[in-house]
Design a protein around this motif. Structure first.
Motif, PDB file in Angstrom:
ATOM      1  N   TYR A 197      -4.202   8.411  -3.066  1.00 14.82           N
ATOM      2  CA  TYR A 197      -4.185   7.286  -2.052  1.00 14.82           C
ATOM      3  C   TYR A 197      -3.074   6.437  -2.659  1.00 14.82           C
ATOM      4  O   TYR A 197      -2.051   5.861  -2.030  1.00 14.82           O
ATOM      5  CB  TYR A 197      -5.207   6.363  -1.868  1.00 14.82           C
ATOM      6  CG  TYR A 197      -5.347   5.367  -2.938  1.00 14.82           C
ATOM      7  CD1 TYR A 197      -5.854   5.623  -4.424  1.00 14.82           C
ATOM      8  CD2 TYR A 197      -5.049   3.828  -2.660  1.00 14.82           C
ATOM      9  CE1 TYR A 197      -5.987   4.632  -5.320  1.00 14.82           C
ATOM     10  CE2 TYR A 197      -5.228   3.030  -3.594  1.00 14.82           C
ATOM     11  CZ  TYR A 197      -5.536   3.464  -5.011  1.00 14.82           C
ATOM     12  OH  TYR A 197      -5.676   2.324  -5.909  1.00 14.82           O
ATOM     13  N   LEU A 198      -2.827   6.393  -4.052  1.00 16.99           N
ATOM     14  CA  LEU A 198      -1.921   5.183  -4.678  1.00 16.99           C
ATOM     15  C   LEU A 198      -0.439   5.872  -4.486  1.00 16.99           C
ATOM     16  O   LEU A 198       0.639   4.889  -4.166  1.00 16.99           O
ATOM     17  CB  LEU A 198      -2.383   5.027  -6.045  1.00 16.99           C
ATOM     18  CG  LEU A 198      -1.571   3.708  -6.563  1.00 16.99           C
ATOM     19  CD1 LEU A 198      -1.682   2.470  -5.973  1.00 16.99           C
ATOM     20  CD2 LEU A 198      -2.086   3.429  -8.077  1.00 16.99           C
ATOM     21  N   HIS A 253      -4.140  -5.531  -2.925  1.00 20.79           N
ATOM     22  CA  HIS A 253      -4.133  -4.836  -2.059  1.00 20.79           C
ATOM     23  C   HIS A 253      -3.855  -3.418  -2.161  1.00 20.79           C
ATOM     24  O   HIS A 253      -4.242  -2.577  -1.403  1.00 20.79           O
ATOM     25  CB  HIS A 253      -3.006  -5.264  -0.876  1.00 20.79           C
ATOM     26  CG  HIS A 253      -3.269  -6.422  -0.425  1.00 20.79           C
ATOM     27  ND1 HIS A 253      -2.442  -7.669  -0.398  1.00 20.79           N
ATOM     28  CD2 HIS A 253      -3.989  -7.298   0.050  1.00 20.79           C
ATOM     29  CE1 HIS A 253      -2.837  -8.859  -0.130  1.00 20.79           C
ATOM     30  NE2 HIS A 253      -3.952  -8.528   0.377  1.00 20.79           N
ATOM     31  N   GLN A 254      -3.321  -3.050  -3.409  1.00 19.90           N
ATOM     32  CA  GLN A 254      -3.119  -1.466  -3.710  1.00 19.90           C
ATOM     33  C   GLN A 254      -4.135  -0.912  -4.839  1.00 19.90           C
ATOM     34  O   GLN A 254      -4.646   0.110  -4.684  1.00 19.90           O
ATOM     35  CB  GLN A 254      -1.631  -1.470  -4.028  1.00 19.90           C
ATOM     36  CG  GLN A 254      -0.612  -1.801  -2.928  1.00 19.90           C
ATOM     37  CD  GLN A 254       0.768  -1.558  -3.365  1.00 19.90           C
ATOM     38  OE1 GLN A 254       0.972  -1.325  -4.451  1.00 19.90           O
ATOM     39  NE2 GLN A 254       1.730  -1.602  -2.355  1.00 19.90           N
ATOM     40  N   ASP A 293       0.143  -6.778  -4.592  1.00 18.53           N
ATOM     41  CA  ASP A 293       0.096  -5.772  -4.875  1.00 18.53           C
ATOM     42  C   ASP A 293      -1.310  -5.177  -5.609  1.00 18.53           C
ATOM     43  O   ASP A 293      -1.919  -4.299  -5.223  1.00 18.53           O
ATOM     44  CB  ASP A 293       1.397  -5.038  -5.408  1.00 18.53           C
ATOM     45  CG  ASP A 293       2.479  -5.230  -4.554  1.00 18.53           C
ATOM     46  OD1 ASP A 293       2.351  -5.337  -3.281  1.00 18.53           O
ATOM     47  OD2 ASP A 293       3.516  -4.813  -5.113  1.00 18.53           O
ATOM     48  N   LEU A 316       1.544   4.695  -1.868  1.00 17.88           N
ATOM     49  CA  LEU A 316       1.832   3.301  -1.584  1.00 17.88           C
ATOM     50  C   LEU A 316       2.981   2.804  -2.688  1.00 17.88           C
ATOM     51  O   LEU A 316       3.667   1.762  -2.476  1.00 17.88           O
ATOM     52  CB  LEU A 316       0.759   2.511  -2.054  1.00 17.88           C
ATOM     53  CG  LEU A 316      -0.716   2.810  -1.119  1.00 17.88           C
ATOM     54  CD1 LEU A 316      -1.772   1.971  -1.680  1.00 17.88           C
ATOM     55  CD2 LEU A 316      -0.381   2.212   0.318  1.00 17.88           C
ATOM     56  N   MET A 317       3.189   3.785  -3.695  1.00 20.36           N
ATOM     57  CA  MET A 317       4.177   3.264  -4.795  1.00 20.36           C
ATOM     58  C   MET A 317       5.430   3.732  -4.701  1.00 20.36           C
ATOM     59  O   MET A 317       5.809   4.846  -4.234  1.00 20.36           O
ATOM     60  CB  MET A 317       3.480   3.992  -6.124  1.00 20.36           C
ATOM     61  CG  MET A 317       2.294   3.176  -6.370  1.00 20.36           C
ATOM     62  SD  MET A 317       2.552   1.880  -7.541  1.00 20.36           S
ATOM     63  CE  MET A 317       1.173   0.854  -7.258  1.00 20.36           C
TER      64      MET A 317
END
Lengths: 508, 508
Positions: B43-44, B68-69, B65, B47-48
């Motif tokens: 998942y991360l 939210h992340q 971040d 986002l990164m």
């Protein structure tokens, strides 16, 4: 009386703010403390009650004791006048990262125990690997990967175990007594300790001599002849540790040619760049690790010179399965679907311990708060300050730069010629050698400056010479501190040399 | 753009206060998050950004971040609804201690590198040892001593190396292949990993079976017969790990009788009280370690159940020189007068790594902020909550308490009788066994409650049975959380059992 809630948010907030203020004040005043603590052994035992308190004490009392009992016993690694060993480079971002890790207090042994802890670690290890221009096969985006450990000692231990097991898988466990580990006489003592721990026969721990004339680097031809001799004797080369920036003199072993020898004999090559590795994010220093493409593993200590508070060792390996085969465990109480899917990294299998802190937060905060361009400038600034110090030493003819400076550590000493007037009687009747007098005077000089509390430097003893090390890299150090440090050295040298001369002529 | 000072006190203060507020808010809200993170693998990464930023980013952006992340990928070990594995018991005092350690950022490898770090550690280890009523020969005030390591894995590794080397010093290195290490099938997997690391022949790693009827404890007679067989076969008993509070069921191995067997055969006995050790500061639980006077070393994890944030393992040994002989190093760059005087402790020689954080501050702050009497009450309170949970389980006839509760972990499961109506067809035609159906349903029950995010528990598999573990000890847990947790278990059990019955009768 009973604590209702040791994590009461209101009390956490109140006490947390107090500690932030305590530390901010500490940084403001740290230059005023004696850098090297001047207490005597046992000082604290005299101040401490013999038993832990039965009842709670207020944080205000504890902070007073911290200030009056503990701080005097601290050697101030964060002082701008700290030039000892290697720096322990703290920063606001590194500190905040550790606060968050401690506050969230997750135990990230496997992916499931906190997916973010694992995934952020993989991400920042790829980020940092790319900033270092490590070959893609050391990154997760290739087929390797990185892990954040505590210290280089752990990186050495886990890679040694992996190397041992990989080789024994080929030649059989019964040959464990034949494995040989190669280092130079400048390699960090942690390799010998790790080799001892994993049961390498001390007879098979090969310490190869280095020389001042070749800058205390490990020569490929010395390695080759050592390896050939061992192979002829039926031994099996297993592991080579190449150092980029040795502890004593920051020597840079020639990585490429050493890897070539090692690879020919099937050895695992680990690159210990604990200190110098960070600088390799700068294009002008990246050549220091040219040849890393032929190594098996590479590590640096972000807590040394990358603004990441202790502890933080970044280790990359080309072949994670070889680590995992040696270090994995499969207890039933940790079974879970994510691990079984094999889609996730379980970092417990990349390290010695099971429990692990969320250290990736520190690296993430440092990289984002400062940015790579800025971090480069920060490191360059230390190198510039070291150049300044080096120039100052060169201008004083009583001193020599002992080996050419690499990066931000300067090795210098009072020359034998400067001490030739001292202890002349003993020198003339041959009872002492001039080099011994030089060593003695340089040690007295070092003890004298450290005893003053104004700066703290340490020594190296290489090739029989005692040399003073000035390691620049404490976060708060500025050019003025470096210039002052040299002034301190000169003043103490003046005093020592003058006193010696006075004593020679009977003037007291 | 260039950072002028990454430790600027003003900016440190501003950002430090922000993080304190972030964490205080986190503790305030942590009960509202899904306890077990519900993210999917990878998942991360989505986002990164693929690279570290080149330029600095403001702390405000990074904290957004984080919220939210990162937070969605956290499994909330600090949640009051966390009942998995063992607790990771954080506190304000533990957090403050780690802040101070991180802020001072000293690298306390030897006494000189920060005398207070060494001396405070020796002091608090004696304090805690006294609170545990450890025999005087484990304390510095006797002729032993204690050290603060990171985790039990390290305590096991260093004591194993010491035991190995002590024995090989008597019988010769050539007999390394004969050394035998003894554990039970309930001992933590870290012992096997440590034995593998130090090169113990896997054939000589003895895992002794335990049984439900004797509460999964290691029986002295089983140890004795195993040892006798080995000795008859020419092997040499080296090390026994006795566990006080095993991971799966918190079984308490009978320390005294086991030590008696071990001593007769000259083995090193380590007591792994990682979890249960903390409780032994209460007089009513101290009997759990009766017999410790005959052991060689004893460790507990203060980060498990002693309000000390990760990581913090306290290890005491009776014979420090045996550790030091195995783990000491004497590099020239660390030579100093204090070490040479032999009047000081250099903790680098008590552990695997050289660099070490100032962890003693955490223990000091916890002991002083809460006081021993208060800490006892805190632990007792968890035990009381576990009793409450146990009583609730007992009232529901579909469930059983699998083994009698020790301390604050409750092991329970849906009884085979409760699932006898399920999969009856398969049960009747003999294609499955009732115990397998019970295991399957208990696993589904656990997955179901964890998937809801309302609580997080984990499992044990012992004697072929899958059992649910409810480990009480998260700092924020209160009685209401425990009662709610049981309600969650019952509700999910109702749903699973009803669905099964509906599906059996074709009702959808």
């Amino acid at each position: 009386m009973y604590i209702m809630n040791p994590l009461d948010p209101k009390e956490f907030r109140r006490q947390g703010h107090m500690i932030i203020d305590f530390l901010a004040d500490y940084y403001q005043n740290v230059a005023n403390y004696p850098v090297l603590s001047q207490v005597e052994p046992g000082y604290l035992a005299k101040l401490m009650p013999p038993f832990a308190p039965l009842n709670p004490e207020p944080i205000e009392t504890i902070l007073q004791d911290l200030q009056h009992q503990i701080i005097p016993g601290i050697t101030h690694w964060q002082s701008p006048n700290y030039f000892a060993y290697f720096p322990s480079s703290g920063s606001t971002a590194g500190f905040l990262g550790e606060m968050l890790s401690t506050g969230l207090n997750v135990v990230g042994f496997n992916w499931m125990s906190s997916p973010a802890a694992t995934e952020l670690e993989s991400t920042v290890m790829d980020w940092l690997g790319q900033a270092l221009k490590l070959p893609k096969d050391f990154l997760f985006s290739g087929c390797g990967g990185g892990v954040v450990l505590g210290t280089t000692c752990e990186a050495l231990l886990v890679t040694l175990v992996a190397a041992r097991d990989k080789l024994l898988g080929q030649i059989g466990r019964e040959n464990a007594g034949k494995l040989v580990v190669y280092v130079s006489d400048q390699t960090h003592c942690a390799v010998q300790k790790a080799a001892h721990i994993i049961g390498i026969d001390p007879e098979n721990f090969r310490v190869i001599r280095t020389k001042r004339s070749t800058l205390f680097t490990l020569l490929p031809e010395s390695l080759l002849s050592s390896v050939q001799k061992d192979v002829q004797n039926g031994l099996v080369p297993c592991y080579l540790c190449v150092t980029v920036g040795t502890t004593s003199t920051t020597a840079i072993d020639p990585l490429g040619p050493l890897c070539k020898v090692a690879k020919e004999y099937g050895m695992w090559v680990h690159v210990d760049a604990a200190y110098a590795g960070s600088a390799c994010i700068c294009p002008e220093f990246r050549h220091l690790i040219d040849g890393v493409e032929d190594a098996d593993s590479f590590s640096l200590n972000a807590h040394k010179w990358f603004l990441t508070n202790l502890d933080c060792c970044c280790l990359w390996v080309k072949d994670p399965p070889s680590l995992i085969r040696s270090l994995s465990t499969h207890p039933v109480y940790l079974e879970n679907n994510a691990s079984e899917s094999k889609q996730v990294v379980d970092y417990k299998d990349w390290q010695i311990t099971l429990s692990r802190r969320f250290r990736a937060l520190k690296v993430w905060l440092v990289l984002r708060s400062y940015g790579v361009a800025n971090l480069r400038n920060f490191l360059r600034c230390h190198v510039e300050m070291a150049k300044t110090f080096e120039e100052l030493v060169k201008q004083d003819k009583r001193f020599e730069i002992f080996v050419p400076r690499n990066l931000a550590v300067v090795l210098f000493r009072l020359l034998p010629s400067a001490v030739a007037n001292i202890g002349n009687g003993r020198l003339q009747n041959g009872s002492v050698k001039i080099e011994d007098v030089a060593n003695e005077i340089n040690r007295r000089l070092l003890d004298s400056i450290n005893g003053s509390g104004t700066v703290f430097m340490t020594h190296a003893t290489v090739g029989g010479h005692l040399v003073i090390r000035c390691a620049i890299g404490a976060t708060l150090t500025e050019k003025t501190n470096v210039i002052m440090a040299w002034k301190v050295v000169q003043e103490h040298a003046d005093t020592i040399l003058n006193n010696e001369i006075k004593s020679k002529f009977g003037i007291y």
